[in-house]
Design an enzyme around this catalytic site. Structure first.
Site, PDB file in Angstrom:
ATOM      1  N   GLY A   5     -31.464-127.180  63.307  1.00  0.00           N
ATOM      2  CA  GLY A   5     -32.765-127.755  62.992  1.00  0.00           C
ATOM      3  C   GLY A   5     -33.058-127.616  61.516  1.00  0.00           C
ATOM      4  N   THR A  50     -47.277-118.588  71.250  1.00  0.00           N
ATOM      5  CA  THR A  50     -47.905-117.312  70.891  1.00  0.00           C
ATOM      6  C   THR A  50     -49.115-117.027  71.773  1.00  0.00           C
ATOM      7  OG1 THR A  50     -47.154-117.494  68.604  1.00  0.00           O
ATOM      8  CG2 THR A  50     -49.013-116.029  69.025  1.00  0.00           C
ATOM      9  N   LYS A  86     -48.162-130.383  65.955  1.00  0.00           N
ATOM     10  CA  LYS A  86     -47.558-129.446  66.902  1.00  0.00           C
ATOM     11  C   LYS A  86     -47.403-130.130  68.250  1.00  0.00           C
ATOM     12  CE  LYS A  86     -47.851-124.750  68.764  1.00  0.00           C
ATOM     13  NZ  LYS A  86     -46.394-124.544  68.519  1.00  0.00           N
ATOM     14  N   HIS A 104     -53.815-125.156  65.555  1.00  0.00           N
ATOM     15  CA  HIS A 104     -52.602-125.552  64.839  1.00  0.00           C
ATOM     16  C   HIS A 104     -52.768-126.936  64.220  1.00  0.00           C
ATOM     17  CE1 HIS A 104     -50.794-122.224  67.085  1.00  0.00           C
ATOM     18  NE2 HIS A 104     -49.776-122.292  66.255  1.00  0.00           N
ATOM     19  N   THR A 142     -37.656-121.390  68.339  1.00  0.00           N
ATOM     20  CA  THR A 142     -38.161-122.600  68.987  1.00  0.00           C
ATOM     21  C   THR A 142     -39.080-122.225  70.139  1.00  0.00           C
ATOM     22  OG1 THR A 142     -36.157-123.818  68.397  1.00  0.00           O
ATOM     23  CG2 THR A 142     -37.481-124.705  70.198  1.00  0.00           C
ATOM     24  N   ASN A 146     -43.250-115.847  67.976  1.00  0.00           N
ATOM     25  CA  ASN A 146     -43.846-115.861  66.643  1.00  0.00           C
ATOM     26  C   ASN A 146     -43.143-114.826  65.777  1.00  0.00           C
ATOM     27  OD1 ASN A 146     -45.662-115.768  64.368  1.00  0.00           O
ATOM     28  ND2 ASN A 146     -47.232-116.651  65.693  1.00  0.00           N
ATOM     29  N   PHE A 147     -42.676-115.238  64.601  1.00  0.00           N
ATOM     30  CA  PHE A 147     -41.975-114.331  63.699  1.00  0.00           C
ATOM     31  C   PHE A 147     -42.891-113.767  62.618  1.00  0.00           C
ATOM     32  CE2 PHE A 147     -38.160-116.198  65.530  1.00  0.00           C
ATOM     33  CZ  PHE A 147     -37.294-115.115  65.545  1.00  0.00           C
ATOM     34  N   MET A 191     -39.457-125.776  59.303  1.00  0.00           N
ATOM     35  CA  MET A 191     -39.076-124.376  59.468  1.00  0.00           C
ATOM     36  C   MET A 191     -37.622-124.151  59.072  1.00  0.00           C
ATOM     37  SD  MET A 191     -41.442-122.275  60.230  1.00  0.00           S
ATOM     38  CE  MET A 191     -40.461-120.891  60.815  1.00  0.00           C
ATOM     39  N   ARG A 218     -30.594-135.338  62.697  1.00  0.00           N
ATOM     40  CA  ARG A 218     -30.897-136.405  61.734  1.00  0.00           C
ATOM     41  C   ARG A 218     -29.955-136.410  60.545  1.00  0.00           C
ATOM     42  NH1 ARG A 218     -36.906-134.435  60.897  1.00  0.00           N
ATOM     43  NH2 ARG A 218     -35.724-132.488  61.023  1.00  0.00           N
ATOM     44  N   GLY A 254     -35.756-129.718  59.449  1.00  0.00           N
ATOM     45  CA  GLY A 254     -37.171-129.583  59.780  1.00  0.00           C
ATOM     46  C   GLY A 254     -37.864-128.654  58.803  1.00  0.00           C
TER      47      GLY A 254
END
Length: 264
Positions: A9, A163, A156, A152, A97, A124-125, A14, A37, A12
């Site tokens: 990913g 979370t 989203k 958000h 993800t 959630n990091f 993130m 992509r 993207g």
């Protein structure tokens, strides 16, 4: 030796932030980028020091780059196929993800154990979000009523957020029984009270101008307690991601949540 990392990913928002963070840490070495992509064969690193292979084919890239860790910030539908491919090459997993089901998590655990690799999945990091959930678990033992409002950006894909669901489930586990949810006699507009998980009402806000925000509100006679976390930009997630990358090779099977790495 730096830890060899591939990002799934990668194109993207993130994914690009992860690559930036990897480049800034001398203990990390980004060696490949995967994205459906992908149109070019290479991706220039942010400091323009070099390029790394870019492909839409994870299998080919794993053979080419021999990474130790795969970081996944894609979409839920793409995560499980990537996990199955990565573990067959004995690659450890760090997954941010959202939208993964309990069945997905069970499969990740089984695949990681059978291939003797570690897998860290975190809803959630952001370190502040992890502490927020920890505090909500403590408060859940002392209040009978609670609601969660998560806010958000408008792009989203899922609601409520991973979370918010993780927070609610952690609160219920700590409390040991459902919360009390007041019933309205008349709901003039359907859904006004939000979704409900064992007495916890969850509300999702989606607006441009927002990043990621959450309030956990507890109520009892004559008082409320609010625990709130706000993110300003995606850089906030990177210390947690880097920590997970450094720890995942020490684990076997699934570790769910960053709190386990923080000793909470």
């Amino acid at each position: 030796m730096p830890i060899r990392v591939i990002v799934h990913g990668a194109l993207g928002r993130m994914g690009r932030e992860v690559i930036n963070a990897l480049c800034a840490d001398p203990q990390m070495e980004p060696v490949g980028a995967v994205d459906k992509r992908a149109r070019e064969k290479h991706l220039s690193l942010p400091d323009q020091s070099r390029v790394i292979p870019l492909s839409s084919n994870l299998e080919d890239l794993l053979k080419q780059t021999a990474p130790e860790v795969l970081v996944d910030f894609s979409v839920a539908e793409a995560t499980l196929p990537a996990v199955r491919t990565a573990v067959s090459h004995r690659v450890n997993l760090v997954i941010g993800t959202t939208g993964l089901s309990a069945e997905d998590l069970a499969e990740i655990d089984q695949l990681a154990k059978s291939n003797k690799v570690g897998a860290i999945v975190a809803p959630n990091f952001a370190l502040g979000a992890v502490v927020m959930i920890h505090l909500a678990k403590i408060a859940a033992r002392f209040f009978d009523h609670a609601e969660i409002i998560e806010m958000h950006h408008e792009q989203k894909l899922d609601a409520p957020s991973g979370t918010a669901l993780s927070t609610a489930r952690a609160m219920l586990e700590a409390r040991g029984k459902p919360f009390l949810c007041p019933r309205v006699q008349k709901e003039s507009l359907g859904g006004t009270r939000g979704g409900e998980l064992e007495g916890i009402a969850l509300h999702s806000v989606r607006l441009p101008g927002l990043m990621a925000h959450q309030e956990v509100i507890f109520g009892t006679a004559g008082q409320t307690l609010t625990i709130r976390h706000d993110t300003i930009n995606r850089e906030c997630y990177m210390p947690g991601v880097i920590l997970a990358i450094k720890k995942v090779s020490e684990l076997k099977g699934l570790t769910y949540g960053l709190d386990k790495l923080l000793g909470l």
